[in-house]
Design a protein around this motif. Structure first.
Motif, PDB file in Angstrom:
ATOM      1  N   SER A  85       0.759  -1.303   0.013  1.00 53.34           N
ATOM      2  CA  SER A  85       0.057   0.006  -0.016  1.00 53.34           C
ATOM      3  C   SER A  85       0.613   1.219   0.064  1.00 53.34           C
ATOM      4  CB  SER A  85      -0.900  -0.063   1.292  1.00 53.34           C
ATOM      5  OG  SER A  85      -2.421  -0.239   0.718  1.00 53.34           O
ATOM      6  N   LYS A  86       2.029   1.061   0.448  1.00 53.90           N
ATOM      7  CA  LYS A  86       2.983   2.339   0.497  1.00 53.90           C
ATOM      8  C   LYS A  86       3.478   2.608  -1.001  1.00 53.90           C
ATOM      9  CE  LYS A  86       6.296  -0.150   3.168  1.00 53.90           C
ATOM     10  NZ  LYS A  86       5.437  -1.522   3.564  1.00 53.90           N
ATOM     11  N   LEU A  87       3.504   1.534  -1.743  1.00 52.46           N
ATOM     12  CA  LEU A  87       4.151   1.571  -3.045  1.00 52.46           C
ATOM     13  C   LEU A  87       3.021   2.282  -4.067  1.00 52.46           C
ATOM     14  CD1 LEU A  87       5.435  -1.872  -3.004  1.00 52.46           C
ATOM     15  CD2 LEU A  87       6.694   0.250  -2.473  1.00 52.46           C
ATOM     16  N   PRO A  88       3.726   2.886  -5.401  1.00 58.61           N
ATOM     17  CA  PRO A  88       2.749   3.167  -6.399  1.00 58.61           C
ATOM     18  C   PRO A  88       2.045   1.977  -7.063  1.00 58.61           C
ATOM     19  CG  PRO A  88       4.926   3.892  -6.623  1.00 58.61           C
ATOM     20  CD  PRO A  88       5.127   3.105  -5.423  1.00 58.61           C
ATOM     21  N   TYR A  89       0.920   1.769  -6.807  1.00 59.96           N
ATOM     22  CA  TYR A  89       0.208   0.637  -7.095  1.00 59.96           C
ATOM     23  C   TYR A  89       0.430   0.041  -8.460  1.00 59.96           C
ATOM     24  CZ  TYR A  89      -3.454  -2.800  -7.993  1.00 59.96           C
ATOM     25  OH  TYR A  89      -4.230  -3.907  -8.220  1.00 59.96           O
ATOM     26  N   TYR A  90       0.502   0.727  -9.533  1.00 60.05           N
ATOM     27  CA  TYR A  90       0.598   0.308 -10.827  1.00 60.05           C
ATOM     28  C   TYR A  90       1.910   0.148 -11.186  1.00 60.05           C
ATOM     29  CZ  TYR A  90      -4.347   0.657 -11.993  1.00 60.05           C
ATOM     30  OH  TYR A  90      -5.584   0.118 -12.233  1.00 60.05           O
ATOM     31  N   LYS A  91       2.861   0.739 -10.335  1.00 55.72           N
ATOM     32  CA  LYS A  91       4.286   0.399 -10.736  1.00 55.72           C
ATOM     33  C   LYS A  91       4.772  -1.036 -10.498  1.00 55.72           C
ATOM     34  CE  LYS A  91       8.842   2.160  -9.931  1.00 55.72           C
ATOM     35  NZ  LYS A  91       9.640   2.890  -9.260  1.00 55.72           N
ATOM     36  N   PHE A  92       3.765  -1.867  -9.669  1.00 55.33           N
ATOM     37  CA  PHE A  92       4.328  -3.016  -9.090  1.00 55.33           C
ATOM     38  C   PHE A  92       3.176  -4.244  -9.447  1.00 55.33           C
ATOM     39  CE2 PHE A  92       7.090  -0.198  -6.686  1.00 55.33           C
ATOM     40  CZ  PHE A  92       8.222  -0.929  -7.051  1.00 55.33           C
ATOM     41  N   ASN A  93       1.848  -3.706  -9.548  1.00 60.24           N
ATOM     42  CA  ASN A  93       0.748  -4.565  -9.682  1.00 60.24           C
ATOM     43  C   ASN A  93       0.921  -5.820 -10.738  1.00 60.24           C
ATOM     44  OD1 ASN A  93       0.042  -3.416 -12.230  1.00 60.24           O
ATOM     45  ND2 ASN A  93      -2.045  -3.873 -11.727  1.00 60.24           N
ATOM     46  N   ASN A  94       1.856  -5.804 -11.667  1.00 57.85           N
ATOM     47  CA  ASN A  94       1.786  -6.824 -12.498  1.00 57.85           C
ATOM     48  C   ASN A  94       2.501  -8.035 -11.819  1.00 57.85           C
ATOM     49  OD1 ASN A  94       4.469  -5.683 -12.445  1.00 57.85           O
ATOM     50  ND2 ASN A  94       4.721  -5.672 -14.872  1.00 57.85           N
ATOM     51  N   MET A  95       3.277  -7.705 -10.668  1.00 60.80           N
ATOM     52  CA  MET A  95       3.775  -8.650  -9.901  1.00 60.80           C
ATOM     53  C   MET A  95       2.770  -9.751  -9.251  1.00 60.80           C
ATOM     54  SD  MET A  95       6.807  -7.324  -7.762  1.00 60.80           S
ATOM     55  CE  MET A  95       7.530  -8.697  -7.013  1.00 60.80           C
ATOM     56  N   TRP A  96       1.553  -9.358  -8.854  1.00 58.04           N
ATOM     57  CA  TRP A  96       0.677  -9.804  -8.214  1.00 58.04           C
ATOM     58  C   TRP A  96      -0.745  -9.851  -8.691  1.00 58.04           C
ATOM     59  CZ3 TRP A  96       2.382  -5.205  -5.333  1.00 58.04           C
ATOM     60  CH2 TRP A  96       1.572  -4.066  -5.795  1.00 58.04           C
ATOM     61  N   SER A  97      -0.791  -9.374 -10.037  1.00 55.52           N
ATOM     62  CA  SER A  97      -2.168  -9.339 -10.641  1.00 55.52           C
ATOM     63  C   SER A  97      -2.719 -10.681 -10.744  1.00 55.52           C
ATOM     64  CB  SER A  97      -2.247  -8.625 -11.950  1.00 55.52           C
ATOM     65  OG  SER A  97      -3.439  -8.036 -12.381  1.00 55.52           O
ATOM     66  N   ARG A  98      -1.867 -11.597 -11.181  1.00 56.68           N
ATOM     67  CA  ARG A  98      -2.327 -12.977 -11.655  1.00 56.68           C
ATOM     68  C   ARG A  98      -2.805 -13.529 -10.277  1.00 56.68           C
ATOM     69  NH1 ARG A  98       0.341 -17.454 -12.214  1.00 56.68           N
ATOM     70  NH2 ARG A  98       2.374 -16.297 -11.692  1.00 56.68           N
ATOM     71  N   GLN A  99      -2.069 -13.346  -9.314  1.00 54.88           N
ATOM     72  CA  GLN A  99      -2.307 -14.033  -8.188  1.00 54.88           C
ATOM     73  C   GLN A  99      -3.392 -13.701  -7.599  1.00 54.88           C
ATOM     74  OE1 GLN A  99       0.617 -13.232  -9.114  1.00 54.88           O
ATOM     75  NE2 GLN A  99       1.831 -15.105  -8.943  1.00 54.88           N
ATOM     76  N   MET A 100      -3.823 -12.215  -7.536  1.00 56.10           N
ATOM     77  CA  MET A 100      -4.896 -11.786  -6.937  1.00 56.10           C
ATOM     78  C   MET A 100      -6.057 -12.392  -7.748  1.00 56.10           C
ATOM     79  SD  MET A 100      -4.721  -9.785  -4.630  1.00 56.10           S
ATOM     80  CE  MET A 100      -6.336  -8.916  -4.586  1.00 56.10           C
ATOM     81  N   GLN A 101      -6.058 -12.340  -9.214  1.00 59.96           N
ATOM     82  CA  GLN A 101      -7.119 -12.766 -10.016  1.00 59.96           C
ATOM     83  C   GLN A 101      -7.347 -14.303  -9.429  1.00 59.96           C
ATOM     84  OE1 GLN A 101      -6.620 -12.718 -14.374  1.00 59.96           O
ATOM     85  NE2 GLN A 101      -5.873 -10.564 -14.027  1.00 59.96           N
ATOM     86  N   SER A 102      -6.498 -15.077  -9.273  1.00 62.45           N
ATOM     87  CA  SER A 102      -6.823 -16.323  -8.912  1.00 62.45           C
ATOM     88  C   SER A 102      -7.415 -16.590  -7.587  1.00 62.45           C
ATOM     89  CB  SER A 102      -5.740 -17.648  -8.993  1.00 62.45           C
ATOM     90  OG  SER A 102      -4.373 -17.057  -8.816  1.00 62.45           O
ATOM     91  N   ALA A 103      -6.910 -15.599  -6.642  1.00 56.18           N
ATOM     92  CA  ALA A 103      -7.591 -15.569  -5.420  1.00 56.18           C
ATOM     93  C   ALA A 103      -9.013 -15.278  -5.393  1.00 56.18           C
ATOM     94  CB  ALA A 103      -7.140 -14.490  -4.449  1.00 56.18           C
ATOM     95  N   VAL A 104      -9.145 -14.263  -6.347  1.00 60.59           N
ATOM     96  CA  VAL A 104     -10.672 -13.861  -6.576  1.00 60.59           C
ATOM     97  C   VAL A 104     -11.730 -14.956  -7.297  1.00 60.59           C
ATOM     98  CG1 VAL A 104     -12.231 -12.147  -7.959  1.00 60.59           C
ATOM     99  CG2 VAL A 104     -10.431 -11.478  -6.490  1.00 60.59           C
ATOM    100  N   GLU A 105     -10.880 -15.857  -8.297  1.00 65.16           N
ATOM    101  CA  GLU A 105     -11.758 -16.937  -8.991  1.00 65.16           C
ATOM    102  C   GLU A 105     -12.203 -17.845  -8.053  1.00 65.16           C
ATOM    103  OE1 GLU A 105      -8.468 -16.364 -12.635  1.00 65.16           O
ATOM    104  OE2 GLU A 105      -8.826 -18.386 -11.860  1.00 65.16           O
ATOM    105  N   GLY A 106     -11.092 -18.190  -6.951  1.00 61.25           N
ATOM    106  CA  GLY A 106     -11.674 -19.104  -5.931  1.00 61.25           C
ATOM    107  C   GLY A 106     -12.664 -18.730  -5.098  1.00 61.25           C
ATOM    108  N   LEU A 107     -12.863 -17.456  -4.884  1.00 59.76           N
ATOM    109  CA  LEU A 107     -13.818 -16.526  -4.002  1.00 59.76           C
ATOM    110  C   LEU A 107     -15.214 -16.757  -4.723  1.00 59.76           C
ATOM    111  CD1 LEU A 107     -12.170 -14.030  -2.278  1.00 59.76           C
ATOM    112  CD2 LEU A 107     -12.971 -16.029  -1.190  1.00 59.76           C
ATOM    113  N   LEU A 108     -14.894 -16.581  -6.122  1.00 54.31           N
ATOM    114  CA  LEU A 108     -16.115 -16.401  -6.893  1.00 54.31           C
ATOM    115  C   LEU A 108     -17.105 -17.808  -7.008  1.00 54.31           C
ATOM    116  CD1 LEU A 108     -14.998 -13.837  -9.888  1.00 54.31           C
ATOM    117  CD2 LEU A 108     -16.867 -13.681  -7.982  1.00 54.31           C
ATOM    118  N   LEU A 109     -16.025 -18.737  -7.503  1.00 54.11           N
ATOM    119  CA  LEU A 109     -16.537 -20.080  -7.315  1.00 54.11           C
ATOM    120  C   LEU A 109     -17.166 -20.584  -5.783  1.00 54.11           C
ATOM    121  CD1 LEU A 109     -17.082 -22.719  -9.075  1.00 54.11           C
ATOM    122  CD2 LEU A 109     -14.654 -23.377  -8.547  1.00 54.11           C
TER     123      LEU A 109
END
Lengths: 239, 297
Positions: A85-109
């Motif tokens: 949260s203390k980092l510029p979000y879009y500078k680093f988000n490609n590091m975790w975007s995929r993992q966040m997506q799969s976390a959300v996929e799990g939750l959605l299902l």
């Protein structure tokens, strides 16, 4: 390095090097958290994949087991959120975007199967978790516009919705195999409704567009299942 | 294909999620509009920067400032036009949409700066320049909130400097072809001095200024010396592993940069070996693949 000239002030590059090294340090720090998240995401999808071979009557157990792994995912996301949260979000988000997506996929299902706010009675399937609900579950802000903080983006949510449709398409077939002829109908309607939503979006030529182009085939797949059932008069009588 | 889920009119989609998706549509549209504005500005900045470079590189220094005014103006207009789109959360969101323009502008800016001062513009100076250009569209700074400037990333700067070596190369070769010498600063007492004074008395890179005087420790710095020192710094720079811009740097920009230094070295070799026989309009032979150690003659 015997620099022969005063043309380049070496401080310029020393300073740039320091900046870039700082970014590298940040990345290294985040890496472990993201790896843990990825691992725990796999646990969730491992547990939830049992839904494909478990009759609805016994699904309670699967959902309960999933909730345990989901809790570790939530912890990981909190850690990530705190660190990032203390980092510029879009500078680093490609590091975790995929993992966040799969976390959300799990939750959605899990949410669709009836795990969200499950109170012990009959399991009610067919719920779509909204992006706001996901934010509540994961304890992170969603879809921020101004504030530069860690959050779940709209694009990540939409990507995960596409994955949900793909997963439900599989489930429609597998439900039939388990002798459940109601679930495909539910899925059919749900998938169509989501598809209708995607159709009103003006997508540009990006990955979201490419993946959402495949939605119509998933809709067709589910329709085919329903068609097969109706042809054989296997559809449950509405009444 | 039975995919007509909206069996009725496509104008009036219905369903439980439509309202939600209408919100999404609005947000995505805003995002795409913003992105397109930035991409367009980036392109315009690129085009104008290229023109500045072309003009500045001509051996007619006195006029360059005037004829380039319109391009600087265009760039300023573009920067100030998109500054508000690149704030806070969005600064990095669209970083890869503006990087092309930023790089090209750094190329022009650093080349221009070099010709005027014979030194490399620093990252902070370049950043401040872009900040300035993205601000004062109209004089009334009250319209724009504080700090509403287009950010320049270290990545943009480094990639832009890489490109600038190409301009130095072209500048050197043109000069060698027309004047028979490598552009050099005026002779100085202490050419290796790091103090700012070192660049003060050589404020103008002048083709007509004194050429190399061989075997002299007091010989003036030449463009080739400067090219080499940029090369040295870039080679020493340790790029992090991973980010996209690094592969761009390593696979594209660095090889081209090395090539540029090589070209000047080869041209100078040709000039040194065959200099006295040089007929008018002779171009340095750059196809030679022999490595020339120019300094040890």
């Amino acid at each position: 390095m015997a620099s022969q000239s005063g043309m380049v002030d070496p401080a310029i590059f020393q300073d740039l090097q320091a900046r870039v090294d700082e970014d590298t340090a940040v990345r290294d720090e985040l890496k472990d958290i993201i790896q843990a998240l990825e691992k725990h995401n796999r646990n969730v999808s491992f547990v939830l994949s049992r839904a494909h071979s478990t009759p609805v009557a016994n699904l309670r157990e699967v959902l309960k087991a999933a909730e345990e792994s989901i809790n570790t995912v939530i912890d990981d996301v909190s850690k990530l959120s705190q660190a990032a949260s203390k980092l510029p979000y879009y500078k680093f988000n490609n590091m975790w975007s995929r993992q966040m997506q799969s976390a959300v996929e799990g939750l959605l299902l899990w949410g669709w199967l009836g795990g969200y706010k499950y109170d012990g009675g009959d399991i009610k399937a067919g719920r779509l978790l909204t992006i706001e609900e996901l934010g509540e579950i994961l304890k992170i802000p969603v879809n921020l516009k101004e504030r530069d903080e860690f959050h779940l983006t709209l694009e990540e949510y939409l990507q995960s919705l596409i994955s949900l449709v793909e997963e439900l398409t599989r489930l429609a077939r597998n439900a039939v195999t388990l002798g459940d002829y109601e679930r495909p109908i539910l899925i059919n309607q749900f998938v169509k409704d989501l598809f209708a939503g995607f159709q009103i979006l003006n997508l540009k030529n990006d990955s979201l567009r490419r993946r959402s182009d495949g939605l119509k085939y998933r809709v067709k797949d589910v329709e085919d299942v329903v068609y097969d059932l109706s042809l054989r008069n296997l559809l449950p009588k509405k009444g | 294909m039975p995919d007509e889920t909206t069996e009725c009119k496509p104008e009036q989609p219905t369903g439980p999620f439509i309202a939600m998706f209408e919100g999404f549509r609005k947000e995505l549209d805003e995002h795409h509009d913003r992105r397109e504005r930035i991409i367009k500005a980036s392109r315009d900045i690129t085009a104008s920067s290229k023109k500045i470079v072309r003009n500045v590189g001509q051996p007619v220094p006195p006029f360059v400032n005037k004829s380039n005014a319109q391009y600087w103006e265009t760039i300023q207009k573009q920067y100030s036009g998109i500054a508000s789109d690149l704030q806070s959360l969005n600064a990095h969101r669209y970083a890869h949409n503006i990087t092309g323009g930023n790089q090209e502008f750094i190329e022009a800016l650093s080349f221009h700066h070099y010709l005027e001062t014979q030194s490399l513009i620093s990252y902070d100076e370049a950043k401040a320049r872009i900040a300035m250009m993205s601000k004062d569209e109209a004089k009334d700074g009250d319209l724009q909130q504080e700090g509403s400037v287009v950010p320049l990333s270290p990545e943009d700067y480094i990639l832009g400097i890489c490109d600038m070596t190409g301009e130095l190369m072209r500048f050197s070769v043109t000069s060698m072809a027309t004047n028979g010498r490598l552009p050099a600063g005026r002779a100085k007492a202490t050419p290796t001095s790091k103090s700012p004074a070192a660049t003060e008395d050589a404020d103008r890179m002048d083709i007509d200024s004194q050429a190399l005087t061989s075997g002299d420790s007091q010989k003036p710095r030449t463009v080739l010396d400067d090219l080499r020192s940029i090369r040295l710094q870039l080679e020493m720079f340790e790029a992090p592993y991973g980010p996209k811009w690094v592969s761009e740097l390593e696979t594209k920009k660095m090889p081209v940069m090395r090539e540029c230094v090589d070209k000047v070295e080869k041209a100078l070799y040709g000039l040194t070996v065959r200099g006295s026989e040089r007929p008018k309009g002779w171009m340095p032979d750059m196809s030679s693949d022999r490595r020339a150690e120019v300094e040890s003659y």
